[in-house]
Design a protein around this motif. Structure first.
Motif: not given
Lengths: 218, 243, 205
Positions: C37-39, C174-175, C185-188
């Motif tokens: 959350n918040g990314i 998330h599902i 796609l990982e936003l981190g």
């Protein structure tokens, strides 16, 4: 844009608020004024043009924050902004819908209220004419104010503070038309100014309103 | 060649203006004190108005500033909208309360002057009415700044309001003139100040006007720099929250 | 048709949250954004939809290609299901809502005022709106909130059908929708970093 206009009018009819509320408010003001200043017919007739105009202006103000805030809250505004409609067109058609739901009923009902305010015979034409030409400006200017305050929670009071000074020229020229009509003078120049304000506002202000909406949506 | 836009950098703006500030402040004090003392004590009384005319040395400069500060806000708002320099938007924000106070001073001194002159504190004279409307515009502008949390959004919205408001303020000025002629016959209450003012009154008035302008510049510098620091603090805090 | 995003930086509240976001999605593919959350998932999606300007970078497709659906559906409670859909169909200049109604099984609800729908039914109506936009790129922000399992399956099928017709989808969810076309796609990795400096610039950072 016609679809949007149709939808807004349907919403105004179904949810009440639009047609009924503005008119009732107008009626209440007109009823309250004689209690405040006394029942003397001559005095009422003299102040009638001004009272009718101020009442119309306040009735208009009452429903301004609904122009965009409802659509903002339920996400419609985001979707409209991503739709093929230009945002300027969205603003313009919403302002027109607001006028049809609030301004036009006031114009049509104005003779009845003028009767209550014992407006002299000669004043009926000018008051209806001035409201007809002036209330569109109130809706368009109001839509600009509503666009400015759309992101602000409980922005109603702020909206009034922003919009009322902008209403000054419209009010002055509108009431002047009616007053001159009562006094039997020619009211051409203020009527032209009033029409000029309305049309110029309708042509130009939607651009400012749309710019402001875009800022508020991002 | 140094460009004026260099000063759009907040740091550069702050460094430069803070060097200028003492000079401007001292000059403002000298002009204000000098001009007002000269005007109050070393000019003859008006043959018709007596000593009441001397409020002129506060009334006229504050009225001029009230209008010109709105003009300055209009210019800085445009600069913000076109070139996106934050300092410009913050300067407009900083100037607004000063303008509002100047408007109040003009209205108040006008009332105090009007009482002995016209026998009334307030009349719906075009000029008085226009100033009251201008005051409302200042109030709305400041309220909009205060109501919005995001600084850039607030800057954008207030700038557009300033632009639209300027058009409507001009329109109101015209409308008010029109409206009042409908009531009164001619402008019996308004004063054509510049025309019937003799040099002996005019020179101290010029000094006082210069004093007001310098005072405004000094206040805007202080307030803009405060806004820049507050803005910087908010940005740092926000970033700290993000981690 | 391919959506190529290069070096995109997006900001929330004036602060850069993601920078250097690059990806490409081609016809028939779905991109699923992941991250805590918040990314900046919502911010990224709103930027792609053209609702807010990007700080920098390129998006290969015009905003006219995007259909956006967010947490809230833009449903008017006093209008019926059919009227709600008809309105959006008119706005997007499409005159066909039957397909959308069938896809999300809204047939039995069509003349019911939207205010009387349950949260899940509203959500279905909101998603049905995507079908009346006729736009190729679906941008979905938490589309499955308040949907039950059956409705999630309906939605999954609708996305599949859209992709099969050559559409694209970018979603934050998330599902697991059971889409084999989905690319995560990982936003981190794109989290914006800036160093604290005494020498702040125009952006005050």
């Amino acid at each position: 844009m016609m679809a949007l206009l149709r939808r807004d009018l349907t919403l105004a009819v179904r949810a009440g608020g639009g047609f009924g509320l503005g008119l009732s408010f107008f009626l209440i003001v007109v009823v309250l004024v004689p209690f405040g200043v006394g029942p003397e017919t001559a005095l009422l007739g003299r102040i009638a043009p001004g009272i009718l105009w101020v009442a119309a202006l306040l009735a208009c103000l009452l429903s301004l924050d609904r122009i965009f805030s409802l659509d903002f809250e339920d996400g419609s505004l985001d979707l409209l902004a991503t739709s093929p409609l230009p945002l300027e067109g969205v603003v313009a058609s919403k302002a027109v819908a607001h006028w049809l739901a609030t301004g036009l009923p006031l114009v049509i009902a104005a003779p009845v209220f003028a009767l209550l305010m014992s407006l002299p015979q000669e004043g009926y034409g000018p008051i209806v004419l001035s409201l007809l030409l002036g209330t569109p400006a109130l809706s368009v200017i109001g839509a600009f104010g509503a666009a400015l305050t759309v992101g602000i929670k409980r922005g109603g009071l702020l909206l009034s503070l922003l919009v009322l000074p902008l209403y000054v020229p419209t009010l002055i020229f509108g009431a002047e038309v009616a007053r001159r009509g009562v006094e039997g003078q020619g009211y051409g120049p203020p009527l032209l100014m009033l029409a000029g304000i309305s049309f110029a506002a309708l042509a130009l202000l939607p651009f400012a309103s749309a710019a402001v909406l875009r800022v508020n949506l991002r | 060649m140094a460009s004026i836009w260099e000063y759009a950098n907040p740091l550069k703006f702050m460094r430069t203006t803070e060097r200028l500030l003492p000079v401007v402040a001292v000059a403002a004090a000298v002009c204000l004190i000098g001009g007002l003392i000269w005007g109050f004590f070393f000019t003859p009384d008006d043959f018709r108005q007596g000593s009441t005319v001397k409020i002129f040395y506060i009334h006229v400069p504050s009225a001029m500033m009230a209008i010109n500060i709105w003009g300055m806000m209009l210019v800085t708002s445009l600069i913000w909208l076109v070139r996106r320099h934050h300092v410009s938007a913050l300067a407009a924000r900083a100037a607004a309360p000063i303008g509002a106070v100047m408007t109040v001073i003009a209205l108040f001194t006008g009332a105090v002057w009007g009482q002995p002159m016209w026998g009334t504190w307030w009349a719906w004279d075009p000029r008085l009415t226009s100033f009251l409307i201008l005051f409302l515009f200042y109030l709305g502008y400041m309220a909009l700044w205060a109501a919005i949390e995001n600084d850039d959004t607030a800057a954008d919205l207030t700038s557009v309001l300033c632009l639209v408001g300027s058009v409507f303020a001009l329109l109101s000025r015209y409308a008010v003139n029109f409206w009042n002629q409908g009531l009164h016959q001619g402008a019996s209450l308004s004063l054509d100040k510049e025309e019937n003012v003799a040099d002996v009154f005019w020179y101290p008035a010029l000094v006082a006007i210069a004093g007001f302008v310098l005072l405004f510049v000094a206040l805007v510098i202080v307030r803009t720099n405060t806004e820049i620091r507050a803005r910087r603090t908010r940005a740092l805090l926000a970033r700290e929250r993000l981690g | 048709m391919e959506l190529v995003v290069q070096d995109l930086s997006v900001a929330r509240g004036g602060l850069p949250v993601l920078s250097g976001v690059s990806f490409s999605v081609s016809q028939g593919q779905a991109l699923v954004l992941r991250g805590p959350n918040g990314i900046g998932k919502t911010t990224l999606l709103r930027t792609l939809a053209g609702l807010q300007p990007a700080l920098s970078g390129n998006i290969s497709l015009d905003r006219e290609a995007m259909a956006y659906a967010a947490h809230i559906d833009g449903i008017k409670s006093t209008l019926t299901v059919e009227e709600n859909l008809n309105f959006w169909a008119d706005v997007f200049e499409l005159n066909e809502i039957e397909h959308a109604i069938a896809c999300f099984e809204l047939g039995s609800l069509r003349s019911r005022p939207a205010g009387l729908l349950s949260a899940g039914q509203k959500r279905r109506l909101g998603l049905a709106r995507l079908l009346v936009t006729g736009r190729p790129v679906w941008i979905l922000d938490e589309p499955t909130v308040s949907l039950d399992q059956a409705a999630v399956a309906l939605f999954g099928a609708a996305v599949k059908a859209h992709l099969a017709q050559g559409g694209l989808a970018i979603m934050a969810t998330h599902i697991d929708l059971g889409l084999e076309e989905a690319l995560p796609l990982e936003l981190g990795q794109f989290r914006a970093r800036s160093t604290l400096a005494d020498n702040f610039d125009e952006a005050f950072l």
